[in-house]
Design a protein around this motif. Structure first.
Motif, PDB file in Angstrom:
ATOM      1  N   PHE A 411      -2.602  -2.243  17.989  1.00 42.72           N
ATOM      2  CA  PHE A 411      -2.289  -2.588  16.595  1.00 42.72           C
ATOM      3  C   PHE A 411      -1.137  -3.614  16.584  1.00 42.72           C
ATOM      4  O   PHE A 411      -1.200  -4.654  15.928  1.00 42.72           O
ATOM      5  CB  PHE A 411      -1.879  -1.315  15.847  1.00 42.72           C
ATOM      6  CG  PHE A 411      -2.057  -1.374  14.351  1.00 42.72           C
ATOM      7  CD1 PHE A 411      -2.002  -2.580  13.655  1.00 42.72           C
ATOM      8  CD2 PHE A 411      -2.285  -0.207  13.614  1.00 42.72           C
ATOM      9  CE1 PHE A 411      -2.169  -2.629  12.277  1.00 42.72           C
ATOM     10  CE2 PHE A 411      -2.442  -0.245  12.240  1.00 42.72           C
ATOM     11  CZ  PHE A 411      -2.382  -1.455  11.576  1.00 42.72           C
ATOM     12  N   ASN A 647       1.185  -8.364   4.990  1.00 45.94           N
ATOM     13  CA  ASN A 647       0.444  -7.176   5.378  1.00 45.94           C
ATOM     14  C   ASN A 647       0.666  -6.018   4.413  1.00 45.94           C
ATOM     15  O   ASN A 647       0.405  -4.871   4.765  1.00 45.94           O
ATOM     16  CB  ASN A 647       0.848  -6.759   6.793  1.00 45.94           C
ATOM     17  CG  ASN A 647       0.304  -7.719   7.830  1.00 45.94           C
ATOM     18  OD1 ASN A 647      -0.894  -7.740   8.097  1.00 45.94           O
ATOM     19  ND2 ASN A 647       1.164  -8.547   8.388  1.00 45.94           N
ATOM     20  N   SER A 650      -2.266  -3.706   3.941  1.00 43.74           N
ATOM     21  CA  SER A 650      -2.550  -2.892   5.125  1.00 43.74           C
ATOM     22  C   SER A 650      -1.497  -1.802   5.283  1.00 43.74           C
ATOM     23  O   SER A 650      -1.809  -0.658   5.631  1.00 43.74           O
ATOM     24  CB  SER A 650      -2.566  -3.756   6.386  1.00 43.74           C
ATOM     25  OG  SER A 650      -3.602  -4.693   6.301  1.00 43.74           O
ATOM     26  N   MET A 653      -2.180   0.799   2.867  1.00 42.13           N
ATOM     27  CA  MET A 653      -3.348   1.583   3.295  1.00 42.13           C
ATOM     28  C   MET A 653      -2.971   2.585   4.382  1.00 42.13           C
ATOM     29  O   MET A 653      -3.422   3.737   4.369  1.00 42.13           O
ATOM     30  CB  MET A 653      -4.440   0.618   3.804  1.00 42.13           C
ATOM     31  CG  MET A 653      -5.782   1.279   4.031  1.00 42.13           C
ATOM     32  SD  MET A 653      -6.409   2.053   2.527  1.00 42.13           S
ATOM     33  CE  MET A 653      -7.106   3.545   3.200  1.00 42.13           C
ATOM     34  N   THR A 654      -2.131   2.127   5.319  1.00 42.55           N
ATOM     35  CA  THR A 654      -1.726   3.073   6.370  1.00 42.55           C
ATOM     36  C   THR A 654      -0.902   4.212   5.766  1.00 42.55           C
ATOM     37  O   THR A 654      -0.974   5.347   6.235  1.00 42.55           O
ATOM     38  CB  THR A 654      -0.905   2.367   7.484  1.00 42.55           C
ATOM     39  OG1 THR A 654       0.112   1.594   6.874  1.00 42.55           O
ATOM     40  CG2 THR A 654      -1.757   1.495   8.362  1.00 42.55           C
ATOM     41  N   LYS A 655      -0.169   3.909   4.712  1.00 45.33           N
ATOM     42  CA  LYS A 655       0.574   4.979   4.028  1.00 45.33           C
ATOM     43  C   LYS A 655      -0.399   5.984   3.416  1.00 45.33           C
ATOM     44  O   LYS A 655      -0.216   7.195   3.500  1.00 45.33           O
ATOM     45  CB  LYS A 655       1.463   4.402   2.921  1.00 45.33           C
ATOM     46  CG  LYS A 655       2.715   3.728   3.434  1.00 45.33           C
ATOM     47  CD  LYS A 655       3.615   3.325   2.272  1.00 45.33           C
ATOM     48  CE  LYS A 655       4.894   2.697   2.787  1.00 45.33           C
ATOM     49  NZ  LYS A 655       5.837   2.399   1.721  1.00 45.33           N
ATOM     50  N   ILE A 656      -1.460   5.446   2.777  1.00 45.08           N
ATOM     51  CA  ILE A 656      -2.457   6.327   2.156  1.00 45.08           C
ATOM     52  C   ILE A 656      -3.123   7.197   3.224  1.00 45.08           C
ATOM     53  O   ILE A 656      -3.353   8.384   3.030  1.00 45.08           O
ATOM     54  CB  ILE A 656      -3.514   5.496   1.391  1.00 45.08           C
ATOM     55  CG1 ILE A 656      -2.867   4.862   0.163  1.00 45.08           C
ATOM     56  CG2 ILE A 656      -4.705   6.359   0.998  1.00 45.08           C
ATOM     57  CD1 ILE A 656      -3.760   3.863  -0.556  1.00 45.08           C
ATOM     58  N   LEU A 657      -3.366   6.567   4.369  1.00 44.51           N
ATOM     59  CA  LEU A 657      -4.012   7.325   5.443  1.00 44.51           C
ATOM     60  C   LEU A 657      -3.128   8.461   5.941  1.00 44.51           C
ATOM     61  O   LEU A 657      -3.616   9.433   6.508  1.00 44.51           O
ATOM     62  CB  LEU A 657      -4.339   6.404   6.611  1.00 44.51           C
ATOM     63  CG  LEU A 657      -5.507   5.432   6.421  1.00 44.51           C
ATOM     64  CD1 LEU A 657      -5.602   4.487   7.597  1.00 44.51           C
ATOM     65  CD2 LEU A 657      -6.816   6.187   6.231  1.00 44.51           C
ATOM     66  N   GLY A 658      -1.833   8.317   5.747  1.00 43.79           N
ATOM     67  CA  GLY A 658      -0.931   9.392   6.155  1.00 43.79           C
ATOM     68  C   GLY A 658       0.029   8.994   7.261  1.00 43.79           C
ATOM     69  O   GLY A 658       0.628   9.849   7.910  1.00 43.79           O
ATOM     70  N   TYR A 659       0.184   7.701   7.458  1.00 41.43           N
ATOM     71  CA  TYR A 659       1.180   7.261   8.454  1.00 41.43           C
ATOM     72  C   TYR A 659       2.577   7.440   7.870  1.00 41.43           C
ATOM     73  O   TYR A 659       2.797   7.172   6.689  1.00 41.43           O
ATOM     74  CB  TYR A 659       0.947   5.793   8.830  1.00 41.43           C
ATOM     75  CG  TYR A 659      -0.120   5.606   9.898  1.00 41.43           C
ATOM     76  CD1 TYR A 659       0.246   5.340  11.214  1.00 41.43           C
ATOM     77  CD2 TYR A 659      -1.469   5.722   9.603  1.00 41.43           C
ATOM     78  CE1 TYR A 659      -0.718   5.187  12.196  1.00 41.43           C
ATOM     79  CE2 TYR A 659      -2.437   5.575  10.572  1.00 41.43           C
ATOM     80  CZ  TYR A 659      -2.062   5.300  11.872  1.00 41.43           C
ATOM     81  OH  TYR A 659      -3.012   5.161  12.851  1.00 41.43           O
ATOM     82  N   TYR A 660       3.498   7.899   8.721  1.00 39.90           N
ATOM     83  CA  TYR A 660       4.887   8.027   8.286  1.00 39.90           C
ATOM     84  C   TYR A 660       5.538   6.646   8.300  1.00 39.90           C
ATOM     85  O   TYR A 660       5.105   5.752   9.037  1.00 39.90           O
ATOM     86  CB  TYR A 660       5.664   8.953   9.229  1.00 39.90           C
ATOM     87  CG  TYR A 660       5.171  10.374   9.213  1.00 39.90           C
ATOM     88  CD1 TYR A 660       5.225  11.142   8.050  1.00 39.90           C
ATOM     89  CD2 TYR A 660       4.659  10.965  10.367  1.00 39.90           C
ATOM     90  CE1 TYR A 660       4.768  12.451   8.038  1.00 39.90           C
ATOM     91  CE2 TYR A 660       4.200  12.273  10.362  1.00 39.90           C
ATOM     92  CZ  TYR A 660       4.250  13.016   9.185  1.00 39.90           C
ATOM     93  OH  TYR A 660       3.784  14.292   9.172  1.00 39.90           O
ATOM     94  N   ASP A 661       6.623   6.514   7.524  1.00 44.35           N
ATOM     95  CA  ASP A 661       7.331   5.219   7.458  1.00 44.35           C
ATOM     96  C   ASP A 661       7.765   4.745   8.847  1.00 44.35           C
ATOM     97  O   ASP A 661       7.692   3.570   9.169  1.00 44.35           O
ATOM     98  CB  ASP A 661       8.572   5.329   6.552  1.00 44.35           C
ATOM     99  CG  ASP A 661       8.170   5.323   5.079  1.00 44.35           C
ATOM    100  OD1 ASP A 661       7.023   4.916   4.788  1.00 44.35           O
ATOM    101  OD2 ASP A 661       8.983   5.738   4.236  1.00 44.35           O
ATOM    102  N   GLU A 663       6.380   5.308  11.625  1.00 46.57           N
ATOM    103  CA  GLU A 663       5.225   4.793  12.384  1.00 46.57           C
ATOM    104  C   GLU A 663       4.847   3.392  11.895  1.00 46.57           C
ATOM    105  O   GLU A 663       4.511   2.520  12.685  1.00 46.57           O
ATOM    106  CB  GLU A 663       4.031   5.750  12.225  1.00 46.57           C
ATOM    107  CG  GLU A 663       4.195   7.049  12.977  1.00 46.57           C
ATOM    108  CD  GLU A 663       3.119   8.085  12.637  1.00 46.57           C
ATOM    109  OE1 GLU A 663       2.740   8.836  13.552  1.00 46.57           O
ATOM    110  OE2 GLU A 663       2.679   8.139  11.467  1.00 46.57           O
ATOM    111  N   LEU A 742       2.123   2.843  -2.559  1.00 45.91           N
ATOM    112  CA  LEU A 742       0.790   3.218  -2.082  1.00 45.91           C
ATOM    113  C   LEU A 742      -0.294   2.525  -2.895  1.00 45.91           C
ATOM    114  O   LEU A 742      -1.361   2.215  -2.389  1.00 45.91           O
ATOM    115  CB  LEU A 742       0.597   4.744  -2.184  1.00 45.91           C
ATOM    116  CG  LEU A 742       1.196   5.564  -1.045  1.00 45.91           C
ATOM    117  CD1 LEU A 742       2.664   5.806  -1.252  1.00 45.91           C
ATOM    118  CD2 LEU A 742       0.456   6.882  -0.889  1.00 45.91           C
ATOM    119  N   ALA A 745      -2.527  -0.939  -2.125  1.00 52.58           N
ATOM    120  CA  ALA A 745      -3.850  -1.037  -1.494  1.00 52.58           C
ATOM    121  C   ALA A 745      -4.958  -1.111  -2.530  1.00 52.58           C
ATOM    122  O   ALA A 745      -6.061  -1.583  -2.250  1.00 52.58           O
ATOM    123  CB  ALA A 745      -4.078   0.151  -0.565  1.00 52.58           C
TER     124      ALA A 745
END
Lengths: 750, 232
Positions: A411, A647, A650, A653-661, A663, A742, A745
């Motif tokens: 990534f 970005n 994106s 979107m990664t936040k929506i997916l559940g990525y922590y800040d 990460e 969030l 996205a």
């Protein structure tokens, strides 16, 4: 009808206020500093150029070993096509403080004085002093001080037009306005000093002035032959080669070039930052652009729209920058020169040149770069914009990455490859920021090192240069011989070389010369000479050449010198056996008549270069440090923030997916961190190399040698400042990532 | 009750321009249920889905999942909730444009302690041969399948689908619906799908109709149809 697109400008400005504010401030800083500089520089250059005629600056000066007869002077004037003006001086030691004061008599016809304050001397003990020398010793009109046992009263502060840079000797690497000064007295006051340190100096003016330096050189070569046939010359310095007259003028010109080059490089980088950011805005607004283009807006209208904010920003900054430049910074910039050079008085006026150089040209640079990039970007069809497909030709393919690498690393790599243009601008920004920072940091340790090296490698605490051989009872003094020759390198201008004849078994210069000569490390490094090379030198005021084979080097880092054994010296220069004209001694030789000593070279003389450079450049170096940091922070911040903005969806979107800040920061900020840190590490040696090359090029034109040495601590400081600056940027970037909602996205679904 | 929504209210804007989008929604969904939120544009269905998904927050009311109220969660816990329990599918796919198809799915797999096997899933989705391509090299249907893959690979408890066929043609829409139905049947995933397509309600276990921010009907579907049988 007004362009309805203009309504979008306010919105765009509000959305990217931070970016525009930073760029605006940087523009103001750059344009303000440059216009302030050019305005004061131009005022000084004009005054400097006018001073040649206004104050009748000499075409050259020469010094005889002995007082010449009037008939000799008449012959020289007749045969040499010149008019000579007596300009005797006496080098006296000051008692009130440690310095050498060169005292002249009245000057009414040549090298006239420019009065800054007070008046010219009228009484026997009156003296008009050079402005800088007076300032450095806290003297002003009304002050008194002691010189060779006499009390002199300062009546005026002046500029000696033939000493705009206070070079005591033309062979000095650097001028010195602390330990050396010039003053003028009435003829009566001048004569009241004894003649122990009298110099039979004459200034000359050609009957027909040379048109340029090349003609001046030809004329002076003829003149030196004429003069040396008629009298014994001690010194012969045509004005074109006199550092005391030309150094300040050259520096004013060169600094102007450097400053403008720096401005234009910065403008190009800023223009590219605009290009990268505007392209990102275009990508973000692709569908809007597509709709507008489809509705009938032309490509030109779109280009004009997207160029407005960058150009308006520059325009506003130009106005503010010029105002600040003319009002505040002009004085600051002038102070830097007036603190180093003894210039004549000057006036500041509106300067069309400054406006062209600092405002119009940057405007053109910004316009051309932005126009080219936008014309290319906006040449796509409306349909492509509507489809948000801004690629040219075929769709971009993904290159493969080894799937054995973890997804987070892949990534990051993808982010890196996606943002290569931005990273390239970051790298250039880092190089530029580093160069400025490096320049600001390197001088102090380099000068200290130079001073230390010079002192550690001094031949003796005292070198006595005698007018004629004279014995001393001091058993520790060692006889040697010295004379001056000139280099004959085709690529470089001629420079003085001290040729030393050293006694066998010398306790001061331990060296095995073999059948050739040893050259100082300074000379070896400056001209890239090696053992085995042949070295051709020439006598200064004749055509006589000498060739030597270099058989070794001697650790003498500050002077251009060669060393040979004393017998060979006498043989080579056809001197009597046992000839000597210098003493090396660690003690002060008390039993030699002062009148027989031409000069005594001590620690003070050897270190005046580093002393003067510290004084001249110390304060400006701090400006460089801060400017370097500002450049550094600005470029990294703007472009790294852009990568995040680009970005944003994106990231959302990664936040929506559940990525922590943390990460997400690990993906988007750490990639920039890695690039920035690696760039900082890798570009340091490059910057060191570049600065070294520039430094060598600049100092090649100076007499003597000043070694470019990088202290490891400078590198470390640069790196630490870089890392600390970046940490600040990274902190702000992390917050920017955190702030991306969030819902971002969902925007393209609207 | 697996998922419970109580008196959810949400308004946008202020003063005269204030619009109440959700006016007090009460809804209960069983684990493993396929629920369709049906309604015209502006009915509040997407807002409701965003609140369930933790993308948006309610002005009042609460959501509880397995008895835990999302309002009591801090930001980190809310992220963990999305990470562990939710899969999201959007109308416009929202793939990460600089990652290839496989990497987009792997981004989802990274979040799970027990993800599905990525290559197997890609084969199931008919994307295996396209795995090295970028999203913009694929058709809309293929991109949506990738988005489904990304949502499914972490094996979520709840799959939230916001108009997943809204940008697709009839045939592709049916393929996507079949895929979601398969997942629902195979893994027992709870599916909440927002749509304005009336025909889709026939494949759901529960059909909730919204209009003007309120639930107009909430009923179990006694006569479920297969995706093949759906027509619009």
């Amino acid at each position: 009808m007004r362009d309805p697109l203009n309504k979008r400008l306010g919105k765009q400005l509000r959305e990217e206020l931070g970016k525009y504010t930073i760029i605006f401030l940087f523009f103001v800083m750059m344009i303000g500093a440059t216009s302030g500089f050019i305005v004061s520089d131009t005022g000084m250059i004009d005054a400097y150029n006018e001073s040649f005629e206004k104050y009748s600056i000499e075409d050259g000066n020469l010094e005889f070993m002995l007082k010449p007869e009037d008939s000799v002077l008449e012959d020289i004037e007749k045969d040499g096509g010149i008019k000579l003006y007596e300009n005797y001086y006496k080098d006296e030691e000051t008692d009130s403080f440690d310095s050498t004061l060169r005292i002249y008599g009245e000057r009414s016809e040549i090298d006239r004085l420019c009065i800054w304050e007070g008046e010219l001397p009228s009484a026997k003990n009156d003296i008009a002093l050079d402005r800088l020398y007076a300032k450095n010793h806290s003297l002003k009109p009304g002050s008194s001080f002691q010189v060779s046992g006499r009390t002199l009263n300062v009546c005026g502060i002046v500029a000696f037009t033939d000493y705009s840079a206070l070079y005591e000797s033309p062979t000095d690497l650097m001028f010195d306005n602390d330990m050396f000064g010039v003053g003028a007295m009435t003829d009566e006051g001048f004569e009241a000093f004894n003649d122990d340190h009298l110099h039979y100096s004459y200034s000359w003016m050609y009957d027909k002035s040379p048109a340029n330096d090349s003609e001046a050189q030809d004329m002076s070569e003829e003149l030196v032959k004429t003069v040396s046939e008629k009298a014994m010359l001690q010194n012969f310095i045509p004005a074109y080669s006199n550092q005391a007259i030309h150094f300040a003028g050259n520096d004013l010109h060169n600094d102007r070039t450097s400053m403008l080059t720096f401005l234009y490089i910065t403008m190009v980088i800023l223009a590219f930052i605009f290009v990268v950011t505007t392209e990102s805005t275009i990508a973000k607004e692709a569908s809007v652009i597509g709709t507008l283009r489809a509705s009938g807006y032309t490509k030109l209208e779109m280009i004009r729209h997207y160029m407005k904010l960058p150009m308006y920003t520059l325009l506003a900054a130009s106005v503010v920058g010029n105002v600040i430049g003319y009002t505040l910074l002009e004085k600051y910039m002038a102070a830097a020169y007036l603190g180093s050079y003894s210039l004549t008085t000057y006036e500041v006026s509106f300067n069309a040149d400054a406006f062209l150089l600092t405002t119009v040209i940057p405007f053109v640079i910004m316009f051309v770069i932005n126009l080219t990039a936008l014309a290319r970007k906006l040449s796509l069809s409306p349909l492509k914009f509507l489809r948000r497909d801004l690629s040219r030709g075929q769709k971009k393919k993904a290159f493969r990455l080894n799937t054995g690498i973890g997804i987070m690393t892949r990534f990051r790599l993808r982010i890196f490859f996606q943002n290569i243009p931005g990273y390239i601008v970051i790298i250039f920004g880092i190089i530029l920021g580093y160069s400025i920072l490096f320049f600001g940091l390197m001088f102090e340790p380099m000068l200290d090192n130079f001073k230390e090296e010079t002192l550690n490698n001094m031949i003796a605490d005292n070198i006595y240069v005698l007018r004629m051989p004279v014995e001393t009872d001091d058993q520790n003094a060692e006889k040697a011989a010295m004379l001056s020759l000139e280099t004959t390198f085709e690529k470089y201008k001629a420079e003085d070389v001290s040729v030393y004849g050293i006694a066998d078994d010398s306790k001061f210069v331990k060296i095995d010369h073999g059948k050739g000569v040893s050259i100082s490390t300074a000379m070896m490094n400056k001209y890239g000479l090696e053992k085995g090379d042949r070295l051709k030198l020439t006598e200064k005021y004749s055509d006589k050449d000498y060739e030597f084979t270099i058989t070794g080097s001697y650790d003498y880092p500050a002077s251009i010198a060669i060393f040979m054994d004393l017998d060979s010296f006498c043989e080579t220069f056809e001197l009597d056996d046992g000839y000597f004209n210098i003493y090396f001694s660690d003690d002060k030789l008390e039993d030699i008549d002062e009148r027989l000593i031409m000069s005594r070279i001590t620690e003070e003389d050897m270190t005046k270069t580093s002393r003067q450079m510290t004084r001249s450049m110390g304060s400006i170096m701090n400006v460089f440090k801060w400017f370097g940091v500002a450049m550094f922070v600005m470029v990294i911040y703007l472009l790294a923030k852009l990568i995040i903005e680009k970005n944003a969806q994106s990231i959302s979107m990664t936040k929506i997916l559940g990525y922590y800040d943390r990460e997400i920061n690990g993906l988007y900020v750490h990639t920039t961190t890695i690039v920035a840190l690696l760039s900082m590490l890798c570009t340091l040696p490059l910057v060191d190399f570049l600065i070294g090359a520039i430094f060598k090029m600049v100092f090649m034109n100076y007499s003597g040698y000043f070694a470019y040495e990088t202290d490891l601590t400078v590198m470390l400081k640069c790196l630490i400042i870089g890392i600390v600056s970046y940490s600040l940027v990274a902190f702000v970037l992390n917050r920017s990532v955190k702030k991306i909602p969030l819902a971002e996205a969902l925007k393209n679904a609207e | 009750m697996f998922l419970e929504l109580s008196q959810i209210k949400r308004a946008f804007g202020e003063g005269e321009s204030r619009v109440e989008v959700l006016k007090g929604i009460d809804l209960k969904i069983e684990k493993g249920e396929f629920c369709v939120l049906l309604g015209p544009s502006g009915s509040g269905k997407s807002t409701l889905l965003n609140i369930i998904g933790g993308i948006d927050t309610a002005d009042s009311g609460y959501i509880s999942i397995n008895g835990e109220k999302t309002a009591d969660m801090n930001e980190k816990a809310l992220t963990r909730y999305r990470r562990k329990h939710l899969g999201y599918i959007f109308q416009m796919y929202n793939l990460i444009p600089n990652l290839n198809i496989k990497e987009n799915v792997e981004v989802g797999a990274y979040l799970s302690d027990s993800p599905l096997e990525v290559d197997e899933l890609l084969k199931t989705l008919g994307l295996y041969e396209h795995r090295h391509k970028l999203p913009n090299q694929l058709s809309g249907g293929q991109q949506q399948r990738t988005a489904i893959g990304r949502a499914l690979v972490k094996n979520p408890d709840i799959l939230l689908c916001d108009e997943p066929t809204g940008a697709l043609d009839y045939k592709t829409s049916k393929e996507i619906l079949a895929l979601i139905d398969d997942v629902h049947n195979k893994y027992g995933t709870t599916v909440i799908m927002v749509t304005h397509n009336d025909a889709i309600k026939n494949m759901a276990d529960r059909v909730v109709k919204l209009r003007d921010g309120m639930i107009r009907s909430d009923r179990l579907n006694e006569t479920k149809l297969t995706v093949d049988e759906l027509e619009w």
